[in-house]
Design a protein around this motif. Structure first.
Motif, PDB file in Angstrom:
ATOM      1  N   UNK A  52      -2.049   8.581 -14.726  1.00 21.87           N
ATOM      2  CA  UNK A  52      -1.049   8.546 -15.801  1.00 21.87           C
ATOM      3  C   UNK A  52      -0.348   7.202 -15.902  1.00 21.87           C
ATOM      4  N   UNK A  53      -0.450   6.387 -14.830  1.00 19.52           N
ATOM      5  CA  UNK A  53       0.257   5.108 -14.733  1.00 19.52           C
ATOM      6  C   UNK A  53       1.767   5.286 -14.876  1.00 19.52           C
ATOM      7  N   UNK A  54       2.240   6.439 -14.414  1.00 25.22           N
ATOM      8  CA  UNK A  54       3.677   6.714 -14.407  1.00 25.22           C
ATOM      9  C   UNK A  54       4.193   6.511 -12.994  1.00 25.22           C
ATOM     10  N   UNK A  55       5.376   5.890 -12.861  1.00 23.88           N
ATOM     11  CA  UNK A  55       5.977   5.676 -11.554  1.00 23.88           C
ATOM     12  C   UNK A  55       6.166   6.981 -10.819  1.00 23.88           C
ATOM     13  N   UNK A  56       5.844   6.978  -9.512  1.00 20.34           N
ATOM     14  CA  UNK A  56       5.872   8.204  -8.735  1.00 20.34           C
ATOM     15  C   UNK A  56       6.275   7.865  -7.307  1.00 20.34           C
ATOM     16  N   UNK A  57       7.300   8.535  -6.774  1.00 20.76           N
ATOM     17  CA  UNK A  57       7.704   8.297  -5.385  1.00 20.76           C
ATOM     18  C   UNK A  57       6.605   8.744  -4.432  1.00 20.76           C
ATOM     19  N   UNK A  95       0.848  -1.179   0.000  1.00 24.93           N
ATOM     20  CA  UNK A  95       0.000   0.000   0.000  1.00 24.93           C
ATOM     21  C   UNK A  95       0.884   1.229   0.000  1.00 24.93           C
ATOM     22  N   UNK A  96       0.356   2.328  -0.486  1.00 23.34           N
ATOM     23  CA  UNK A  96       1.145   3.557  -0.533  1.00 23.34           C
ATOM     24  C   UNK A  96       0.243   4.773  -0.409  1.00 23.34           C
ATOM     25  N   UNK A  97       0.814   5.886   0.026  1.00 23.52           N
ATOM     26  CA  UNK A  97       0.072   7.130   0.131  1.00 23.52           C
ATOM     27  C   UNK A  97       1.020   8.304   0.295  1.00 23.52           C
ATOM     28  N   UNK A  98       0.504   9.497   0.062  1.00 24.71           N
ATOM     29  CA  UNK A  98       1.325  10.701   0.185  1.00 24.71           C
ATOM     30  C   UNK A  98       0.433  11.867   0.555  1.00 24.71           C
ATOM     31  N   UNK A  99       0.753  12.533   1.676  1.00 22.74           N
ATOM     32  CA  UNK A  99      -0.111  13.602   2.176  1.00 22.74           C
ATOM     33  C   UNK A  99       0.094  14.914   1.444  1.00 22.74           C
ATOM     34  N   UNK A 100       1.195  15.059   0.752  1.00 22.42           N
ATOM     35  CA  UNK A 100       1.524  16.360   0.163  1.00 22.42           C
ATOM     36  C   UNK A 100       1.083  16.491  -1.283  1.00 22.42           C
ATOM     37  N   UNK A 101       0.486  15.465  -1.811  1.00 21.44           N
ATOM     38  CA  UNK A 101       0.142  15.512  -3.228  1.00 21.44           C
ATOM     39  C   UNK A 101      -1.356  15.706  -3.420  1.00 21.44           C
ATOM     40  N   UNK A 115      -5.087   9.472  -4.762  1.00 20.18           N
ATOM     41  CA  UNK A 115      -5.559   8.148  -5.114  1.00 20.18           C
ATOM     42  C   UNK A 115      -4.510   7.420  -5.945  1.00 20.18           C
ATOM     43  N   UNK A 116      -3.499   6.977  -5.255  1.00 23.77           N
ATOM     44  CA  UNK A 116      -2.398   6.288  -5.911  1.00 23.77           C
ATOM     45  C   UNK A 116      -2.396   4.825  -5.496  1.00 23.77           C
ATOM     46  N   UNK A 117      -1.801   4.007  -6.311  1.00 23.29           N
ATOM     47  CA  UNK A 117      -1.815   2.582  -6.012  1.00 23.29           C
ATOM     48  C   UNK A 117      -0.405   2.017  -5.966  1.00 23.29           C
ATOM     49  N   UNK A 118      -0.276   0.866  -5.357  1.00 28.59           N
ATOM     50  CA  UNK A 118       0.998   0.173  -5.305  1.00 28.59           C
ATOM     51  C   UNK A 118       0.793  -1.250  -5.782  1.00 28.59           C
ATOM     52  N   UNK A 129       6.142  -1.199  -6.995  1.00 25.19           N
ATOM     53  CA  UNK A 129       5.992  -0.046  -7.870  1.00 25.19           C
ATOM     54  C   UNK A 129       4.830   0.804  -7.371  1.00 25.19           C
ATOM     55  N   UNK A 130       5.034   2.114  -7.272  1.00 29.95           N
ATOM     56  CA  UNK A 130       3.937   3.017  -6.930  1.00 29.95           C
ATOM     57  C   UNK A 130       3.675   3.916  -8.135  1.00 29.95           C
ATOM     58  N   UNK A 131       2.398   4.080  -8.433  1.00 26.89           N
ATOM     59  CA  UNK A 131       2.001   4.744  -9.675  1.00 26.89           C
ATOM     60  C   UNK A 131       0.947   5.810  -9.425  1.00 26.89           C
ATOM     61  N   UNK A 132       0.928   6.813 -10.278  1.00 26.45           N
ATOM     62  CA  UNK A 132      -0.229   7.686 -10.350  1.00 26.45           C
ATOM     63  C   UNK A 132      -1.283   6.955 -11.171  1.00 26.45           C
ATOM     64  N   UNK A 133      -2.487   6.800 -10.656  1.00 28.75           N
ATOM     65  CA  UNK A 133      -3.485   6.046 -11.411  1.00 28.75           C
ATOM     66  C   UNK A 133      -3.956   6.744 -12.671  1.00 28.75           C
TER      67      UNK A 133
END
Lengths: 131, 141
Positions: A113-118, A77-83, A87-90, A107-111
């Protein structure tokens, strides 16, 4: 002095709530990790020797003790409070490392764009049999 | 011969919070407590008030918006933001897939006594769902 108890089944003192040791050992997480993907580093972990940053949203968790085979289960699972797009997935595997006896990839992605994102929080738990 | 131990409380001898178990293959030993799942939850949210079906170490569930919830723990974790939230899954009553994330509208609330989660469908909209489940590992206080 260390003591060792050999038992097949655990019950409460009333004789209820029975659980076999196979469930205790087999049902426990063998590895878990909580890492910061933005600054990259483990916050806390269990049975993790190290984590590797493979690129944007792409990580490897390396185990202290090897799994018996590569048929284990990984929950992530993944998440980020500053973005602004929370709604991102791992996923349990990454482009660069899948499941091995000594590690697994995330791998964590923006749903959108499906681009890898820290991500600020990247978590995983591993269930299965140790070697 | 099979053996059964009847006991209500297991504690380590040298350290109360550390019992060692031998690996299935016999090649390693690891801590039992560190590896135990500390919290799990299955709830329904596509109804007026989200309802917990079954759970471990969950005191209550708050509905904080469409597809957004706060899970409150019975026993606190040892440190905020330092436990792992793996195994979150969802099954919806519609044709769109969905996933559960630890964050909620960009506001991480990954505290010792609870966390916020959100459910997002594959069309990138927050949504209440029929079955939402989660699993947490980490160290309790």
């Amino acid at each position: 002095m260390a003591s060792e108890l050999r038992v097949d089944t655990l019950k409460d003192s009333s004789g209820n709530n029975s659980v076999g040791m196979a469930y205790v050992a087999g049902g426990s997480a063998k590895v878990w990790a909580n890492l910061n993907g933005n600054t990259f580093g483990l916050r806390d972990s269990f049975a993790v020797s190290s984590a590797t940053d493979l690129g944007a949203g792409d990580y490897t968790i390396n185990f202290t003790n090897s799994m018996n085979n590569d048929d284990y289960s990984v929950s992530v699972n993944a998440g980020d409070s500053a973005k602004s797009y929370p709604r991102l997935c791992a996923c349990g595997t990454s482009q660069d490392s899948g499941f091995a006896t000594s590690s697994h990839g995330i791998t964590t992605l923006r749903p959108d764009t499906l681009v890898g994102d820290d991500m600020e929080f990247v978590n995983s738990s591993v269930h299965g049999d140790l070697a | 011969m099979a053996s059964i131990l009847k006991v209500d409380d297991l504690r380590g001898n040298t350290s109360a919070g550390d019992i060692t178990i031998t690996s299935e293959g016999g090649a390693a030993t690891q801590s039992l407590q560190h590896g135990l799942n500390k919290c799990w939850l299955n709830f329904e949210s596509d109804i007026t008030t989200p309802a917990i079906r079954d759970s471990l170490n969950v005191s209550s569930l708050d509905d904080i918006g469409t597809g957004r919830y706060r899970v409150n723990y019975s026993n606190n974790f040892n440190a905020a933001k330092e436990y792992a939230g793996g195994g979150m899954t969802v099954r919806g009553g519609n044709s769109k897939g969905a996933f559960v994330a630890l964050d909620s509208q960009g506001n991480i609330n990954f505290a010792t006594n609870g966390t916020s989660i959100s459910v997002t469908r594959s069309d990138n909209t927050l949504a209440d769902q029929d079955i939402v489940s989660m699993l947490l590992t980490g160290d309790l206080a």
